[in-house]
Scaffold this motif. Sequence first.
Motif, mmCIF file in Angstrom:
data_model
loop_
_atom_site.group_PDB
_atom_site.id
_atom_site.type_symbol
_atom_site.label_atom_id
_atom_site.label_comp_id
_atom_site.label_asym_id
_atom_site.label_seq_id
_atom_site.Cartn_x
_atom_site.Cartn_y
_atom_site.Cartn_z
ATOM 1 N N PHE A 96 0.523 -1.488 0.027
ATOM 2 C CA PHE A 96 0.091 0.050 -0.287
ATOM 3 C C PHE A 96 0.926 1.427 0.197
ATOM 4 N N ASP A 97 0.800 2.121 -0.697
ATOM 5 C CA ASP A 97 0.960 3.349 -0.594
ATOM 6 C C ASP A 97 0.657 4.144 0.822
ATOM 7 N N CYS A 98 -0.761 4.388 0.411
ATOM 8 C CA CYS A 98 -1.975 4.899 1.729
ATOM 9 C C CYS A 98 -2.237 4.209 2.699
ATOM 10 N N ILE A 99 -2.792 4.004 3.808
ATOM 11 C CA ILE A 99 -3.381 3.602 4.876
ATOM 12 C C ILE A 99 -4.232 4.270 5.698
ATOM 13 N N THR A 100 -4.900 4.198 5.865
ATOM 14 C CA THR A 100 -6.034 5.298 6.680
ATOM 15 C C THR A 100 -6.732 4.266 8.071
ATOM 16 N N CYS A 101 -6.769 5.166 8.986
ATOM 17 C CA CYS A 101 -6.696 4.969 10.352
ATOM 18 C C CYS A 101 -7.634 5.794 11.213
#
Length: 298
Positions: A150-155
């Motif tokens: 993944f290039d970006c992970i949001t939480c």
Amino acid sequence: MKKKKSVNCSCGNTVRRERRIINGYKIYECKRCGLLMTKLPDSYNLTESNKDYYSDDYFNNYVARESYLRKRFLMKINKIESYKKSGGNLLDVGCSTGLFLKVVRVNSKRKWRLFGIDMNQNAIDIARASVNANFYHTSLQDARFKDNFFDCITCFDVLEHDSKVNENLQVIRRILKRNGLLVIQLPNHRSMMALLCGDNWDWWSVPDHILHFSPTVLSKILEDNGFIIKRLFTWEPAREFVENVRGTIKKKVTPLMSLNRVLNKLSIVPLYFLWIILKPIEIIFKIGGLTVIYVSKP
């Protein structure tokens, strides 16, 4: 009588002190790192609790607030894309009904391949019906994503729901690409909002919220897990601030019902004014109700 679970901190420390009792649940503070933890009974099951808490009524209310939440998510993706200009693979952990990914799909000019995971089957069903993305009904630790994918992970409002914060962050680090971006939002128990509301602060939300972070503690945990902090700030929506404080006032004067009705009406404008006054102070001292942090994997 059922035994209570011991409260061991993610830093490995077992020395703690009791800080609060909210709705019968004790909240302890780690004496080493300062993380707050809700003490849960042995019978507590994260999956079952998730099903009970996030009922049909919750999702109906969430869908009803879609236009309001859409504005928030639009600001989030715009900020993310100031860091990640080429798009790529994006995972939303705890994606709920998929609204954030829907905002990305509709509004982003970048080429994102979208993924979402959530432990709640109802949420995933709603998401699959409304958004063109890859959705999985699973936990982060049970997901089978490739390394460096993944290039970006949001939480967004996720990490506070599970005591295994280090384990979750290590999974994220494994599946995030080098120089990939991780964006986290969660409640700040060191906020002015929490101070004004005390035990009535909505975002204690026990037992649904197991961990309670301050910006300092969150930063330390992320650095210990190998992430580099790019930006940290705190904020809260004006409406949540006003309603939280109004609710606290109401509970304090509950025996005086007629006074409650008067205060409910008269307090709205002054509380919005208070929020405006506090906003620059909260920015400077990082005491807003929500902590947002952008970190990267070196």
